[in-house]
Scaffold this active site. Sequence first.
Site, mmCIF file in Angstrom:
data_model
loop_
_atom_site.group_PDB
_atom_site.id
_atom_site.type_symbol
_atom_site.label_atom_id
_atom_site.label_comp_id
_atom_site.label_asym_id
_atom_site.label_seq_id
_atom_site.Cartn_x
_atom_site.Cartn_y
_atom_site.Cartn_z
ATOM 1 N N TYR A 183 29.233 -47.419 21.497
ATOM 2 C CA TYR A 183 28.977 -47.121 20.080
ATOM 3 C C TYR A 183 28.740 -48.422 19.305
ATOM 4 O O TYR A 183 27.802 -48.526 18.504
ATOM 5 C CB TYR A 183 30.158 -46.345 19.522
ATOM 6 C CG TYR A 183 30.037 -45.922 18.077
ATOM 7 C CD1 TYR A 183 29.177 -44.893 17.704
ATOM 8 C CD2 TYR A 183 30.803 -46.534 17.090
ATOM 9 C CE1 TYR A 183 29.080 -44.490 16.372
ATOM 10 C CE2 TYR A 183 30.712 -46.130 15.766
ATOM 11 C CZ TYR A 183 29.853 -45.111 15.410
ATOM 12 O OH TYR A 183 29.765 -44.715 14.091
HETATM 13 N N1 NAD Z 1 33.054 -40.579 10.196
HETATM 14 C C1 NAD Z 1 33.272 -41.893 10.360
HETATM 15 O O1 NAD Z 1 34.418 -42.372 10.405
HETATM 16 C C2 NAD Z 1 32.111 -42.828 10.493
HETATM 17 C C3 NAD Z 1 32.372 -44.196 10.401
HETATM 18 C C4 NAD Z 1 31.310 -45.085 10.504
HETATM 19 C C5 NAD Z 1 30.030 -44.605 10.658
HETATM 20 N N2 NAD Z 1 29.808 -43.260 10.753
HETATM 21 C C6 NAD Z 1 28.435 -42.815 10.927
HETATM 22 O O2 NAD Z 1 28.149 -41.827 9.961
HETATM 23 C C7 NAD Z 1 27.172 -40.927 10.480
HETATM 24 C C8 NAD Z 1 27.677 -39.496 10.351
HETATM 25 O O3 NAD Z 1 28.920 -39.397 11.026
HETATM 26 P P1 NAD Z 1 29.880 -38.143 10.857
HETATM 27 O O4 NAD Z 1 31.254 -38.646 11.089
HETATM 28 O O5 NAD Z 1 29.542 -37.398 9.627
HETATM 29 O O6 NAD Z 1 29.442 -37.309 12.182
HETATM 30 P P2 NAD Z 1 29.503 -35.751 12.536
HETATM 31 O O7 NAD Z 1 29.542 -35.693 14.017
HETATM 32 O O8 NAD Z 1 30.557 -35.040 11.764
HETATM 33 O O9 NAD Z 1 28.063 -35.250 12.036
HETATM 34 C C9 NAD Z 1 26.910 -35.764 12.664
HETATM 35 C C10 NAD Z 1 25.758 -34.811 12.488
HETATM 36 O O10 NAD Z 1 24.644 -35.388 13.207
HETATM 37 C C11 NAD Z 1 24.051 -34.381 14.005
HETATM 38 N N3 NAD Z 1 23.417 -34.974 15.191
HETATM 39 C C12 NAD Z 1 24.017 -35.605 16.225
HETATM 40 N N4 NAD Z 1 23.115 -35.950 17.143
HETATM 41 C C13 NAD Z 1 21.909 -35.535 16.676
HETATM 42 C C14 NAD Z 1 20.596 -35.592 17.189
HETATM 43 N N5 NAD Z 1 20.325 -36.107 18.394
HETATM 44 N N6 NAD Z 1 19.583 -35.089 16.438
HETATM 45 C C15 NAD Z 1 19.843 -34.526 15.228
HETATM 46 N N7 NAD Z 1 21.071 -34.421 14.709
HETATM 47 C C16 NAD Z 1 22.099 -34.918 15.421
HETATM 48 C C17 NAD Z 1 25.197 -33.442 14.390
HETATM 49 O O11 NAD Z 1 24.699 -32.153 14.762
HETATM 50 C C18 NAD Z 1 26.022 -33.426 13.103
HETATM 51 O O12 NAD Z 1 25.594 -32.420 12.210
HETATM 52 C C19 NAD Z 1 26.918 -41.374 11.922
HETATM 53 O O13 NAD Z 1 25.800 -42.252 11.931
HETATM 54 C C20 NAD Z 1 28.168 -42.143 12.270
HETATM 55 O O14 NAD Z 1 27.964 -43.089 13.290
HETATM 56 C C21 NAD Z 1 30.822 -42.350 10.678
#
Ligand code: NAD
Length: 268
Positions: A168
């Site tokens: 990641y």
């Molecule tokens: N939640 C955290 O703590 C956190 C921290 C840092 C960064 N992020 C980043 O924030 C973003 C969102 O994270 P989140 O926690 O809301 O994730 P989540 O898993 O709750 O939601 C992610 C969404 O992306 C969609 N998705 C995944 N792979 C896909 C693909 N190949 N094509 C289309 N859609 C796809 C999933 O279906 C889901 O609806 C990501 O880029 C993640 O790396 C999250």
Amino acid sequence: MSTYVAPDLTSLGLAQLTSLAGRGALVTGGARGIGAAIATRLAEAGARVVIADRDGAEERAAALSAGRDHRVTGITMDIADEESVRAGVASAAEGGSLDVLVNNAAILDPTGDPLGASSDHLRRILDVNVVGTFQVTREVASRMAPGGSVVNVVSTSGLRVSKGTMAYAASKHAVTGLTRSLALELSDRGIRVTGVAPGIVSTPGVAEVIDDMVAFGYGNDRPPLQPFGRQGLPDDIARVVYFLCTDLASWVSGQVIGVESGRLEVLA
Ligand SMILES: NC(=O)c1ccc[n+]([C@@H]2O[C@H](COP(=O)([O-])OP(=O)(O)OC[C@H]3O[C@@H](n4cnc5c(N)ncnc54)[C@H](O)[C@@H]3O)[C@@H](O)[C@H]2O)c1
């Protein structure tokens, strides 16, 4: 010397600078978590929002539009699949201009001990998080008019590292590189490329993996995971993404802004 000359916005009032009325926005991974919060804020600001997700896009779009003046539609798209991206972006563009792209979709799958990890584990994460982000950006930015904004949802793992999340972290460092590189490459077209780097945010995706991450040592070398008395909320991130999408940020490009309550930047 750039061929693009940015307009002087000094005479515009805040109401105009903060409005996204008349603009089209594509939010990948907008069906849940941080992406859904971003889609909500952009729609509230008047944008015509298209949620692109591999699961649940239409349901989330319907929920965000219900009983409100918001214009949100959903399309099924897998960002790692080039044909799906081509078709999805073409269909989103049929609804009008695409002026804002938020590359939010990504997967988080802890690596644990890197010496026991398979090459396929790394490949799968890079394919979605890096190649996926690139190919959506290519398809959307090639249709964008000057003044367009691309915002990548990176991570503090795109700026620093923690134990247990090698693949990641490698993918998110690559997205930081994409952000900086594309900011330079697209500046002549008047397109800004920026990023946000969230710390830990309560989302369905994190709930699925946080226990494994902590067991693998994530965060042990850092101050507490809950500074400011609570974990981050999706809307904490969405408000900063919204700022970067608007003309308030017209002089910002190439930056990845930490949105993590100072945990890494100040307390570490
Ligand atoms: N939640 C955290 O703590 C956190 C921290 C840092 C960064 N992020 C980043 O924030 C973003 C969102 O994270 P989140 O926690 O809301 O994730 P989540 O898993 O709750 O939601 C992610 C969404 O992306 C969609 N998705 C995944 N792979 C896909 C693909 N190949 N094509 C289309 N859609 C796809 C999933 O279906 C889901 O609806 C990501 O880029 C993640 O790396 C999250």
